[in-house]
Design an enzyme around this catalytic site. Structure first.
Site, short mmCIF file in Angstrom:
data_model
loop_
_atom_site.label_atom_id
_atom_site.label_comp_id
_atom_site.label_asym_id
_atom_site.label_seq_id
_atom_site.Cartn_x
_atom_site.Cartn_y
_atom_site.Cartn_z
N ASP A 67 0.81 -1.22 0.00
CA ASP A 67 0.00 0.00 0.00
C ASP A 67 0.84 1.27 0.00
O ASP A 67 2.07 1.23 0.20
CB ASP A 67 -0.97 0.00 1.20
N ASN A 136 -7.93 -3.01 13.85
CA ASN A 136 -9.32 -3.27 13.44
C ASN A 136 -9.43 -4.49 12.52
O ASN A 136 -10.46 -4.74 11.92
CB ASN A 136 -9.92 -2.04 12.75
N HIS A 138 -7.62 -4.96 9.75
CA HIS A 138 -7.29 -4.74 8.34
C HIS A 138 -5.99 -5.44 7.95
O HIS A 138 -5.12 -5.67 8.79
CB HIS A 138 -7.27 -3.24 7.99
N GLU A 143 -9.86 -2.10 4.81
CA GLU A 143 -10.51 -1.85 6.09
C GLU A 143 -11.77 -2.73 6.24
O GLU A 143 -12.28 -3.24 5.24
CB GLU A 143 -10.92 -0.37 6.17
C1 F6R Z 1 1.37 -1.48 6.13
C2 F6R Z 1 0.09 -2.19 6.17
C3 F6R Z 1 -0.74 -2.23 7.40
C4 F6R Z 1 0.05 -2.61 8.66
C5 F6R Z 1 -0.86 -2.65 9.88
C6 F6R Z 1 -0.06 -2.93 11.15
O1 F6R Z 1 1.98 -1.58 4.87
O2 F6R Z 1 -0.30 -2.71 5.16
O3 F6R Z 1 -1.80 -3.13 7.21
O4 F6R Z 1 0.65 -3.85 8.46
O5 F6R Z 1 -1.54 -1.46 10.01
O6 F6R Z 1 0.80 -1.86 11.38
P1 F6R Z 1 1.87 -1.88 12.56
O7 F6R Z 1 2.91 -2.87 12.18
O8 F6R Z 1 2.42 -0.48 12.60
O9 F6R Z 1 1.13 -2.28 13.80
#
Ligand code: F6R
Length: 244
Positions: A67, A136, A138, A143
């Site tokens: 992303d 959440n 995702h 989402e």
């Molecule tokens: C980032 C991504 C997100 C993160 C997720 C967890 O490229 O795709 O889905 O993997 O938000 O983020 P952290 O590791 O900061 O808890």
């Protein structure tokens, strides 16, 4: 699904790096799907250490990231492109021309999504996809929703995600409201998936995703349907898995 428990963050990062390094050793021209966020930083540091010791050669790999924020230039310090250069690409012998992220500044979001989806197909699909999980549920920026997104999309970030990611910005107001993300369908086409989950704060959502119903309300629950998934968690993240 293979669940691997790590003792602490260092052990967690080493285990994840070992799987990535093994993938590149077995198939030097692997396509690696990569993620940003706090969780994989230690994994990338460990890969850099192995590269510096001459243990892994990244010269033939291709990478695609999950992303990117819409509206941020690739040189913006908050962009995922900047993150990847800083934590990994600038520190190993990857050919930068073969590192790919959605273009946050693309003039036409629809075309950009089509371009990215086509690119992933053209490079032969992802051999090993790294991902984290949001508070959440995702994965990537897919989402909670009423549908599993099939392809790369430009979407609105959930309030929970803006709240969680504001720690990287001066304030919540500075967090972009939209992002490009591989779709759940794009992610599920990856040949092998590796989810990295660290800390007790993720224990409930991880248990819901992997032990609960498969529903787009918990996007990560779709992983239950993939034939080759590795989950690496520490004791905190896996504390709701009695068998671990
Ligand atoms: C980032 C991504 C997100 C993160 C997720 C967890 O490229 O795709 O889905 O993997 O938000 O983020 P952290 O590791 O900061 O808890």
């Amino acid at each position: 699904m293979k669940i691997i428990k790590a003792k602490d963050y260092q052990d967690f990062s080493k285990k994840a790096a070992s799987i990535l390094a093994a993938q590149v050793t077995l198939k030097p021209d692997s396509v690696l799907g990569l993620a940003t966020g706090s969780t994989p930083i230690g994994t990338y540091d460990e890969l850099v250490a192995r590269y510096e010791r001459g243990e892994v050669d990244f010269s033939q790999i291709t990478t695609v990231n999950l992303d990117e924020y819409k509206g941020l230039d690739k040189d913006d310090e908050q962009s995922y492109s900047y993150f990847m250069n800083k934590h990994l690409f600038d520190r190993i012998n990857v050919d930068k021309k073969r590192t790919h992220l959605p273009d946050g500044m693309a003039a036409d979001p629809e075309k950009e999504c089509e371009r990215y989806e086509k690119l992933i197909e053209e490079i032969g699909g992802v051999d090993l996809q790294v991902m984290g999980i949001g508070n959440n549920g995702h994965i990537a920026f897919c989402e909670p929703s009423t549908i599993f997104e099939k392809k790369t999309i430009c979407l609105d970030l959930a309030e929970a995600t803006i709240e969680a990611n504001k720690r990287f910005f001066d304030s919540a107001d500075d967090v972009p409201r939209k992002a490009y993300s591989m779709g759940i369908g794009t992610i599920m086409k990856g040949k092998k998936l590796m989810m990295l989950v660290y800390g007790e704060g993720k224990a409930d959502i991880l248990a819901k995703a992997l032990l609960g119903d498969i529903t787009p309300e918990v996007p990560a629950s779709v992983l239950q349907l993939h034939p080759d998934v590795i989950v690496i968690g520490d004791e905190g993240a896996l504390s709701k898995f009695p068998e671990c």
